[in-house]
Design a protein around this motif. Structure first.
Motif, PDB file in Angstrom:
ATOM      1  N   GLU A  24       7.465  -9.196  -5.244  1.00  0.00           N
ATOM      2  CA  GLU A  24       7.323 -11.276  -4.652  1.00  0.00           C
ATOM      3  C   GLU A  24       8.189 -10.594  -3.318  1.00  0.00           C
ATOM      4  OE1 GLU A  24       8.841 -11.990  -8.373  1.00  0.00           O
ATOM      5  OE2 GLU A  24       6.620 -12.652  -9.226  1.00  0.00           O
ATOM      6  N   ILE A  25       7.786 -11.699  -2.852  1.00  0.00           N
ATOM      7  CA  ILE A  25       8.509 -11.664  -1.603  1.00  0.00           C
ATOM      8  C   ILE A  25       9.046 -13.688  -1.046  1.00  0.00           C
ATOM      9  CG2 ILE A  25       8.776 -11.612   0.977  1.00  0.00           C
ATOM     10  CD1 ILE A  25       7.230  -9.005   1.055  1.00  0.00           C
ATOM     11  N   THR A  26       9.879 -13.573  -1.280  1.00  0.00           N
ATOM     12  CA  THR A  26      10.479 -15.255  -1.205  1.00  0.00           C
ATOM     13  C   THR A  26      10.206 -15.398   0.383  1.00  0.00           C
ATOM     14  OG1 THR A  26      11.660 -15.504  -3.151  1.00  0.00           O
ATOM     15  CG2 THR A  26      11.734 -17.211  -1.502  1.00  0.00           C
ATOM     16  N   GLN A  27       9.433 -16.845   0.512  1.00  0.00           N
ATOM     17  CA  GLN A  27       9.283 -16.904   2.309  1.00  0.00           C
ATOM     18  C   GLN A  27       9.495 -18.315   2.355  1.00  0.00           C
ATOM     19  OE1 GLN A  27       5.598 -15.069   3.009  1.00  0.00           O
ATOM     20  NE2 GLN A  27       6.166 -14.289   5.231  1.00  0.00           N
ATOM     21  N   SER A  28       9.876 -18.651   3.739  1.00  0.00           N
ATOM     22  CA  SER A  28       9.891 -20.361   4.113  1.00  0.00           C
ATOM     23  C   SER A  28       7.947 -20.318   4.256  1.00  0.00           C
ATOM     24  CB  SER A  28       9.953 -20.845   5.166  1.00  0.00           C
ATOM     25  OG  SER A  28       9.827 -19.903   6.348  1.00  0.00           O
TER      26      SER A  28
ATOM     27  N   ALA B  97       7.676  -7.464   5.511  1.00  0.00           N
ATOM     28  CA  ALA B  97       7.435  -6.359   5.366  1.00  0.00           C
ATOM     29  C   ALA B  97       7.973  -6.322   3.645  1.00  0.00           C
ATOM     30  CB  ALA B  97       8.860  -6.240   6.433  1.00  0.00           C
ATOM     31  N   CYS B  98       7.384  -5.186   3.389  1.00  0.00           N
ATOM     32  CA  CYS B  98       7.754  -4.915   1.509  1.00  0.00           C
ATOM     33  C   CYS B  98      10.008  -4.954   1.482  1.00  0.00           C
ATOM     34  CB  CYS B  98       7.473  -4.027   1.393  1.00  0.00           C
ATOM     35  SG  CYS B  98       7.279  -3.342   0.073  1.00  0.00           S
ATOM     36  N   PRO B  99       9.695  -5.420   0.572  1.00  0.00           N
ATOM     37  CA  PRO B  99      11.108  -5.055   0.299  1.00  0.00           C
ATOM     38  C   PRO B  99      12.288  -4.045   0.039  1.00  0.00           C
ATOM     39  CG  PRO B  99      10.802  -6.958  -1.368  1.00  0.00           C
ATOM     40  CD  PRO B  99       9.285  -6.087  -0.158  1.00  0.00           C
ATOM     41  N   LYS B 100      11.268  -3.012  -0.581  1.00  0.00           N
ATOM     42  CA  LYS B 100      11.130  -1.758  -1.222  1.00  0.00           C
ATOM     43  C   LYS B 100      11.175  -0.978   0.108  1.00  0.00           C
ATOM     44  CE  LYS B 100      10.028  -3.797  -5.103  1.00  0.00           C
ATOM     45  NZ  LYS B 100      11.852  -4.160  -6.228  1.00  0.00           N
ATOM     46  N   CYS B 101      10.598  -1.103   0.600  1.00  0.00           N
ATOM     47  CA  CYS B 101      10.171   0.168   1.270  1.00  0.00           C
ATOM     48  C   CYS B 101      10.262  -0.535   2.688  1.00  0.00           C
ATOM     49  CB  CYS B 101       9.151   1.205   1.174  1.00  0.00           C
ATOM     50  SG  CYS B 101       7.783   0.238   1.458  1.00  0.00           S
TER      51      CYS B 101
ATOM     52  N   ASP C 215       0.980  -1.138  -0.076  1.00  0.00           N
ATOM     53  CA  ASP C 215      -0.312   0.279  -0.011  1.00  0.00           C
ATOM     54  C   ASP C 215       0.832   1.102  -0.180  1.00  0.00           C
ATOM     55  OD1 ASP C 215      -2.436  -1.289  -0.426  1.00  0.00           O
ATOM     56  OD2 ASP C 215      -2.600  -1.569   1.964  1.00  0.00           O
ATOM     57  N   LYS C 216       2.075   1.715   0.062  1.00  0.00           N
ATOM     58  CA  LYS C 216       3.377   2.716   0.201  1.00  0.00           C
ATOM     59  C   LYS C 216       3.374   2.812  -0.533  1.00  0.00           C
ATOM     60  CE  LYS C 216       5.454   4.324   3.549  1.00  0.00           C
ATOM     61  NZ  LYS C 216       6.813   4.367   5.224  1.00  0.00           N
ATOM     62  N   CYS C 217       4.529   1.737  -1.551  1.00  0.00           N
ATOM     63  CA  CYS C 217       4.716   1.882  -2.670  1.00  0.00           C
ATOM     64  C   CYS C 217       3.600   1.690  -4.032  1.00  0.00           C
ATOM     65  CB  CYS C 217       5.778   0.921  -3.286  1.00  0.00           C
ATOM     66  SG  CYS C 217       6.731   0.524  -2.160  1.00  0.00           S
ATOM     67  N   ARG C 218       2.876   1.230  -3.234  1.00  0.00           N
ATOM     68  CA  ARG C 218       1.370   0.532  -4.773  1.00  0.00           C
ATOM     69  C   ARG C 218       1.756  -0.071  -5.540  1.00  0.00           C
ATOM     70  NH1 ARG C 218      -2.638   6.760  -4.590  1.00  0.00           N
ATOM     71  NH2 ARG C 218      -2.252   6.307  -2.580  1.00  0.00           N
TER      72      ARG C 218
ATOM     73  N   LEU D 182       1.158  -4.542   3.560  1.00  0.00           N
ATOM     74  CA  LEU D 182       0.438  -5.354   2.753  1.00  0.00           C
ATOM     75  C   LEU D 182      -0.310  -6.484   2.112  1.00  0.00           C
ATOM     76  CD1 LEU D 182       4.997  -6.833   2.359  1.00  0.00           C
ATOM     77  CD2 LEU D 182       3.876  -4.837   1.339  1.00  0.00           C
ATOM     78  N   ARG D 183      -0.620  -6.575   1.480  1.00  0.00           N
ATOM     79  CA  ARG D 183      -2.263  -7.028   1.018  1.00  0.00           C
ATOM     80  C   ARG D 183      -1.695  -8.396   0.375  1.00  0.00           C
ATOM     81  NH1 ARG D 183      -6.102  -3.871  -1.654  1.00  0.00           N
ATOM     82  NH2 ARG D 183      -4.587  -2.450  -1.658  1.00  0.00           N
ATOM     83  N   PRO D 184      -2.127  -9.711   0.633  1.00  0.00           N
ATOM     84  CA  PRO D 184      -1.080 -10.290   0.084  1.00  0.00           C
ATOM     85  C   PRO D 184      -2.425 -10.455  -1.259  1.00  0.00           C
ATOM     86  CG  PRO D 184      -2.383 -10.695   1.608  1.00  0.00           C
ATOM     87  CD  PRO D 184      -2.421 -10.197   1.627  1.00  0.00           C
ATOM     88  N   LEU D 185      -2.084 -11.208  -2.131  1.00  0.00           N
ATOM     89  CA  LEU D 185      -1.825 -11.494  -3.978  1.00  0.00           C
ATOM     90  C   LEU D 185      -2.884 -12.881  -3.809  1.00  0.00           C
ATOM     91  CD1 LEU D 185      -0.685  -9.551  -5.385  1.00  0.00           C
ATOM     92  CD2 LEU D 185      -2.550  -8.291  -4.755  1.00  0.00           C
ATOM     93  N   VAL D 186      -3.830 -13.382  -2.775  1.00  0.00           N
ATOM     94  CA  VAL D 186      -4.793 -14.599  -3.320  1.00  0.00           C
ATOM     95  C   VAL D 186      -5.287 -14.940  -4.291  1.00  0.00           C
ATOM     96  CG1 VAL D 186      -3.968 -15.090  -0.871  1.00  0.00           C
ATOM     97  CG2 VAL D 186      -6.133 -13.896  -0.934  1.00  0.00           C
ATOM     98  N   SER D 187      -3.987 -15.565  -5.109  1.00  0.00           N
ATOM     99  CA  SER D 187      -4.480 -15.842  -6.735  1.00  0.00           C
ATOM    100  C   SER D 187      -4.690 -17.445  -7.307  1.00  0.00           C
ATOM    101  CB  SER D 187      -4.294 -14.804  -7.080  1.00  0.00           C
ATOM    102  OG  SER D 187      -5.008 -15.326  -8.512  1.00  0.00           O
ATOM    103  N   SER D 188      -5.214 -18.118  -7.341  1.00  0.00           N
ATOM    104  CA  SER D 188      -4.849 -19.360  -7.665  1.00  0.00           C
ATOM    105  C   SER D 188      -4.755 -19.089  -9.190  1.00  0.00           C
ATOM    106  CB  SER D 188      -6.218 -20.442  -7.009  1.00  0.00           C
ATOM    107  OG  SER D 188      -7.750 -20.290  -8.374  1.00  0.00           O
TER     108      SER D 188
END
Ligand SMILES: [Zn+2]
Length: 54
Positions: A16-20, A30-34, A9-12, A39-45
């Motif tokens: 992509e974040i690699t997470q276990s 946390a956003c890797p940019k800012c 929401d900050k960077c708009r 952050l809102r997850p983009l949940v999309s099958s």
């Protein structure tokens, strides 16, 4: 490790974040940019099914 897509929401922008899976379950991300945690997850099958293989 799986890559999760979020909308910052900050960077708009989408990031992509690699997470276990365990990290993802905690929801601590946390956003890797800012560094924002707005952050809102983009949940999309659709994405998970068609995303490039890693
Ligand atoms: Zn950001």
């Amino acid at each position: 490790m799986p890559v999760y897509e979020y909308h910052c929401d900050k960077c708009r922008r989408e990031v992509e974040i690699t997470q276990s899976i365990s990290e993802h379950g905690k929801g601590a991300v946390a956003c890797p940019k800012c560094g924002s945690t707005a952050l809102r997850p983009l949940v999309s099958s659709f994405f998970t099914q068609t995303s490039r293989k890693s």
